[in-house]
Scaffold this motif. Structure first.
Motif, short mmCIF file in Angstrom:
data_model
loop_
_atom_site.label_atom_id
_atom_site.label_comp_id
_atom_site.label_asym_id
_atom_site.label_seq_id
_atom_site.Cartn_x
_atom_site.Cartn_y
_atom_site.Cartn_z
N LYS A 60 32.69 38.94 40.06
CA LYS A 60 32.96 37.55 40.57
C LYS A 60 34.62 37.56 41.16
CE LYS A 60 29.23 35.43 37.84
NZ LYS A 60 29.08 34.16 37.09
N PRO A 61 34.58 36.92 42.22
CA PRO A 61 36.06 36.64 42.83
C PRO A 61 36.86 35.65 42.03
CG PRO A 61 34.76 35.94 44.18
CD PRO A 61 33.69 36.24 43.31
N LEU A 62 38.03 35.80 41.66
CA LEU A 62 38.77 34.97 41.07
C LEU A 62 40.54 34.95 41.60
CD1 LEU A 62 40.68 36.29 38.56
CD2 LEU A 62 38.59 36.35 37.52
N ILE A 63 41.18 33.76 41.35
CA ILE A 63 42.64 33.67 41.88
C ILE A 63 43.27 33.92 40.73
CG2 ILE A 63 44.35 32.54 42.71
CD1 ILE A 63 42.30 31.17 44.73
N ARG A 64 44.19 34.72 40.53
CA ARG A 64 45.26 34.67 39.32
C ARG A 64 46.41 33.96 39.71
NH1 ARG A 64 44.77 39.52 35.58
NH2 ARG A 64 43.15 38.05 34.86
N LEU A 65 47.04 33.08 39.16
CA LEU A 65 47.95 32.27 39.48
C LEU A 65 49.27 32.92 38.90
CD1 LEU A 65 47.03 28.47 38.56
CD2 LEU A 65 46.96 29.77 40.74
N LYS A 66 50.50 32.73 39.57
CA LYS A 66 51.52 33.19 38.99
C LYS A 66 51.97 32.63 37.57
CE LYS A 66 53.55 33.74 43.57
NZ LYS A 66 54.65 33.23 44.68
N SER A 67 51.34 31.55 37.27
CA SER A 67 51.65 31.30 35.96
C SER A 67 50.68 31.98 34.98
CB SER A 67 51.33 29.80 35.79
OG SER A 67 50.10 29.27 36.55
N GLY A 68 49.69 32.68 35.48
CA GLY A 68 48.88 33.41 34.50
C GLY A 68 47.49 32.96 34.46
N GLU A 69 47.07 31.87 34.70
CA GLU A 69 45.78 31.25 34.83
C GLU A 69 44.94 31.97 35.67
OE1 GLU A 69 48.23 29.52 35.03
OE2 GLU A 69 48.53 28.47 32.77
N ASP A 70 43.61 32.13 35.43
CA ASP A 70 42.45 32.68 36.24
C ASP A 70 41.83 31.42 36.90
OD1 ASP A 70 43.34 35.09 36.04
OD2 ASP A 70 41.96 35.47 34.40
N VAL A 71 41.63 31.46 38.10
CA VAL A 71 40.94 30.30 38.87
C VAL A 71 39.63 30.90 39.46
CG1 VAL A 71 41.09 28.58 40.71
CG2 VAL A 71 42.97 28.98 39.38
N PRO A 72 38.34 30.33 38.98
CA PRO A 72 37.20 30.62 39.36
C PRO A 72 37.13 30.36 41.05
CG PRO A 72 36.92 28.75 38.29
CD PRO A 72 38.17 29.00 38.11
N ILE A 73 36.33 31.18 41.78
CA ILE A 73 36.07 30.97 43.17
C ILE A 73 34.54 30.67 43.34
CG2 ILE A 73 36.05 31.91 45.63
CD1 ILE A 73 38.57 33.80 44.71
N SER A 74 34.22 29.53 43.66
CA SER A 74 32.55 29.23 44.03
C SER A 74 32.30 29.97 45.44
CB SER A 74 32.36 27.78 43.91
OG SER A 74 33.17 27.14 44.94
#
Length: 235
Positions: A208-222
């Protein structure tokens, strides 16, 4: 649209006045109708080819883009060229289409280079010196000059992620997004809004694709979020 329509119109009027390919025998109104129709057909053919190229080969080099547009224009103009000849002479028709193709690829190349130069001169949102978004004024003083990374909905709150940490605000995500303007960003998930400046990488985890923020959090992509990101050329 005005710019793309004006060029064929001017070209058609000029050709009607010059009356090439034996069209000097036509009346002026007929020449205008013929050549303006011809140039508009060529323009539509070029645009159709350009859209197809952007759909199937968006990263094509300028030469290939110009070739696609020139072939599309030549194909669209060919019925007009064939209608000029009273007798079908393969050599004359082929030579006429060749001249039209040379003109088409020249105009297409100039047009593409002009568009890319104009796009290059327009400052990209991620590089722009944008005004500080009003949202930052809602944060404690230590966050006022921070770089906004993302917004996340948490019940009735919104967590604001920055390069100086995160903070909770009592508001809806949609309101926070409005206050984050003019910062360029996208909504990869219904619970998230992410800025261009906040993206470290876009990767996959368990397929599953996701965004990793520069602050370290992973953001899901719907699924809908993936479509939005593709439209913004993030994916």
């Amino acid at each position: 649209m005005r710019r793309h329509a004006l060029l064929p119109l001017i070209a058609g009027i000029v050709l009607a006045i010059l009356a090439p390919f034996g069209t000097q025998d036509f009346s002026l109104p007929l020449r205008l109708l013929f050549w303006v129709g011809c140039t508009f057909a060529g323009g539509l053919g070029a645009i159709a080819a350009r859209l197809a190229q952007r759909r199937f080969a968006p990263n094509a080099a300028t030469l290939w883009s110009a070739l696609a547009m020139s072939f599309g224009a030549t194909l669209a103009v060919s019925p007009f060229v064939l209608s000029i000849f009273s007798t079908l002479n393969v050599g004359s028709v082929a030579l006429s289409l060749f001249y039209i193709w040379v003109i088409s690829i020249t105009i297409s190349t100039i047009g593409i280079l002009s568009d890319r130069a104009r796009e290059g001169n327009e400052t990209r949102p991620s590089e722009a010196l944008t005004t500080r978004p009003p949202l930052m004024d809602r944060l404690p003083p230590q966050f006022r000059d921070a770089t906004l990374f993302a917004l996340k909905s948490e019940d009735h709150y919104v967590r604001v992620f920055t390069d100086k940490g995160s903070h909770l605000l009592l508001m809806r995500l949609s309101d926070a997004e409005d206050l984050a303007q003019p910062t360029p960003g996208a909504k990869p998930h219904r619970s998230w809004w992410v800025t261009e400046a906040g993206v470290a990488t876009i990767t996959r985890q368990d397929g599953k694709p996701l965004i990793r923020l520069k602050s370290g959090e992973d953001v899901p992509i719907s699924r809908s979020g993936a479509k939005t990101l593709r439209e913004k050329n993030w994916l």
